[in-house]
Design a protein around this motif. Structure first.
Motif, PDB file in Angstrom:
ATOM      1  N   HIS A  45       0.843  -1.208   0.000  1.00  0.00           N
ATOM      2  CA  HIS A  45       0.000   0.000   0.000  1.00  0.00           C
ATOM      3  C   HIS A  45       0.875   1.255   0.000  1.00  0.00           C
ATOM      4  CE1 HIS A  45      -2.770  -2.947   2.162  1.00  0.00           C
ATOM      5  NE2 HIS A  45      -3.565  -2.517   1.192  1.00  0.00           N
ATOM      6  N   ASP A  49      -3.279  -7.457  -7.547  1.00  0.00           N
ATOM      7  CA  ASP A  49      -4.660  -7.827  -7.884  1.00  0.00           C
ATOM      8  C   ASP A  49      -4.827  -7.565  -9.380  1.00  0.00           C
ATOM      9  OD1 ASP A  49      -5.891  -8.271  -5.049  1.00  0.00           O
ATOM     10  OD2 ASP A  49      -4.654  -6.482  -4.911  1.00  0.00           O
ATOM     11  N   VAL A  95       4.546  -5.696  -4.652  1.00  0.00           N
ATOM     12  CA  VAL A  95       5.595  -5.636  -3.623  1.00  0.00           C
ATOM     13  C   VAL A  95       5.574  -6.948  -2.834  1.00  0.00           C
ATOM     14  CG1 VAL A  95       6.413  -4.420  -1.556  1.00  0.00           C
ATOM     15  CG2 VAL A  95       5.425  -3.130  -3.464  1.00  0.00           C
TER      16      VAL A  95
HETATM   17  P1  AMP Z   1      -6.461  -3.887  -0.516  1.00  0.00           P
HETATM   18  O1  AMP Z   1      -6.314  -3.053   0.716  1.00  0.00           O
HETATM   19  O2  AMP Z   1      -5.977  -5.289  -0.364  1.00  0.00           O
HETATM   20  O3  AMP Z   1      -7.836  -3.773  -1.149  1.00  0.00           O
HETATM   21  O4  AMP Z   1      -5.476  -3.255  -1.584  1.00  0.00           O
HETATM   22  C1  AMP Z   1      -5.518  -1.891  -1.905  1.00  0.00           C
HETATM   23  C2  AMP Z   1      -4.612  -1.635  -3.076  1.00  0.00           C
HETATM   24  O5  AMP Z   1      -3.288  -2.020  -2.744  1.00  0.00           O
HETATM   25  C3  AMP Z   1      -5.001  -2.432  -4.327  1.00  0.00           C
HETATM   26  O6  AMP Z   1      -4.812  -1.617  -5.477  1.00  0.00           O
HETATM   27  C4  AMP Z   1      -4.036  -3.581  -4.296  1.00  0.00           C
HETATM   28  O7  AMP Z   1      -3.764  -4.134  -5.565  1.00  0.00           O
HETATM   29  C5  AMP Z   1      -2.802  -2.893  -3.745  1.00  0.00           C
HETATM   30  N1  AMP Z   1      -1.902  -3.890  -3.168  1.00  0.00           N
HETATM   31  C6  AMP Z   1      -2.202  -4.813  -2.222  1.00  0.00           C
HETATM   32  N2  AMP Z   1      -1.122  -5.602  -1.986  1.00  0.00           N
HETATM   33  C7  AMP Z   1      -0.135  -5.160  -2.801  1.00  0.00           C
HETATM   34  C8  AMP Z   1       1.211  -5.573  -3.040  1.00  0.00           C
HETATM   35  N3  AMP Z   1       1.761  -6.585  -2.401  1.00  0.00           N
HETATM   36  N4  AMP Z   1       1.928  -4.884  -3.957  1.00  0.00           N
HETATM   37  C9  AMP Z   1       1.381  -3.845  -4.631  1.00  0.00           C
HETATM   38  N5  AMP Z   1       0.121  -3.411  -4.454  1.00  0.00           N
HETATM   39  C10 AMP Z   1      -0.634  -4.069  -3.562  1.00  0.00           C
END
Ligand code: AMP
Length: 282
Positions: free
Chosen positions: A37, A150, A176
């Motif tokens: 994030h 995602d 990441v």
């Molecule tokens: P989430 O809180 O899981 O809904 O993710 C919020 C945003 O962070 C989304 O755009 C995800 O694709 C991105 N995100 C989550 N994990 C990662 C990661 N490991 N690397 C890059 N972006 C991420």
């Protein structure tokens, strides 16, 4: 960092900023933040005058059987991480404020949402597209950052924005990983110590497919079988939800690797369902 929680406040503040000629970059999240994030917030900081992060566990993207109530939550840690990463405005509405009791409008991209995660989560992307559209309407961002972790979600959001002429530029950000290769995810918190130790094999299994492709293997079925064997040998307790080789833009399943393709996987391990993907080429 300003923290806003009502729809009226975020709408008013962002419209004032736009009137002052400021550009806005939005990073939508469900909280329980990690370095993935933070990388999105860092990217947003480079793109625009104002960085808005939303922190909202969106109920409409969870099926009744899923982990909405168990979703990990640590508001104080999230507040310091977002502030330290350079966020100007954190938007964290209560669920009841985001949806009317008789909410009846949905945004869908069925063609791209039917495969991969859509097979086990048939209403998930409809919830994602709807909440992202609502956030875009409230915040009016010039840019919005989404992670390649995602991959299906990013592809669907890009198509939604293109098809509906939404005035926002979607910025995809690299996945990441933890030092041992596991894709960072809020849901990694569900893993026991033993499961956590084995989880990096998901990434290793994908790297194995990349090696096979480089050595000339083009058959999707053979790659799937190799991944299944790798996981069975290295994480016997895991269950593969799907492993699928798809076109990187259309997400159409590919039987044969032509040039490049994305291999996306979802693997159940203990209480977690873990996603990962890799761009493979010949
Ligand atoms: P989430 O809180 O899981 O809904 O993710 C919020 C945003 O962070 C989304 O755009 C995800 O694709 C991105 N995100 C989550 N994990 C990662 C990661 N490991 N690397 C890059 N972006 C991420």
């Amino acid at each position: 960092m300003e923290i806003l929680s009502t729809l009226e406040d975020i709408k008013k503040r962002c419209s004032e900023l736009k009137k002052q000629g400021k550009t806005i970059a939005l990073v939508p999240t469900m909280g329980f933040l990690h370095a993935g994030h933070v990388s999105l917030i860092t990217k947003a900081r480079q793109l625009a005058d104002i960085v808005v992060v939303s922190r909202f566990v969106n109920p409409t993207q969870f099926a009744p059987t899923e982990d909405l109530d168990a979703y990990p939550n640590d508001p104080e840690r999230d507040h310091s991480m977002t502030a330290n990463a350079g966020t100007d405005i954190l938007f964290e509405p209560p669920a009841a404020a985001m949806y009317y009791a008789d909410h009846a409008t949905w945004v869908e991209v069925p063609e791209l949402a039917k495969g991969l995660c859509g097979i086990t989560r048939p209403t998930h992307f409809r919830g994602v597209c709807t909440v992202v559209t609502k956030l875009f309407n409230l915040i009016q961002p010039d840019f919005a950052c989404f992670g390649e972790k995602d991959y299906q979600q990013l592809t669907i959001i890009r198509r939604m924005v293109r098809d509906l002429n939404m005035p926002v530029e979607i910025v995809g950000c690299p996945l990441v990983r933890e030092e041992d290769g596991l894709a960072m995810s809020s849901r990694n918190a569900y893993l026991t110590k033993e499961e956590r130790a084995l989880a990096p094999h998901i990434r290793k299994g994908l790297l194995h497919l990349q090696d096979m492709a480089k050595q000339g293997e083009c058959s999707a079925q053979k790659l799937y079988a190799a991944f299944a064997e790798y996981i069975a040998d290295n994480i016997p307790a895991a269950r593969i939800d799907y492993v699928s080789m798809v076109d990187e833009d259309s997400l159409a399943p590919l039987e044969t690797l032509k040039d490049r393709a994305v291999v996306a996987v979802a693997v159940y391990l203990g209480k977690a369902r873990l996603l990962d993907n890799i761009l493979i080429s010949k």
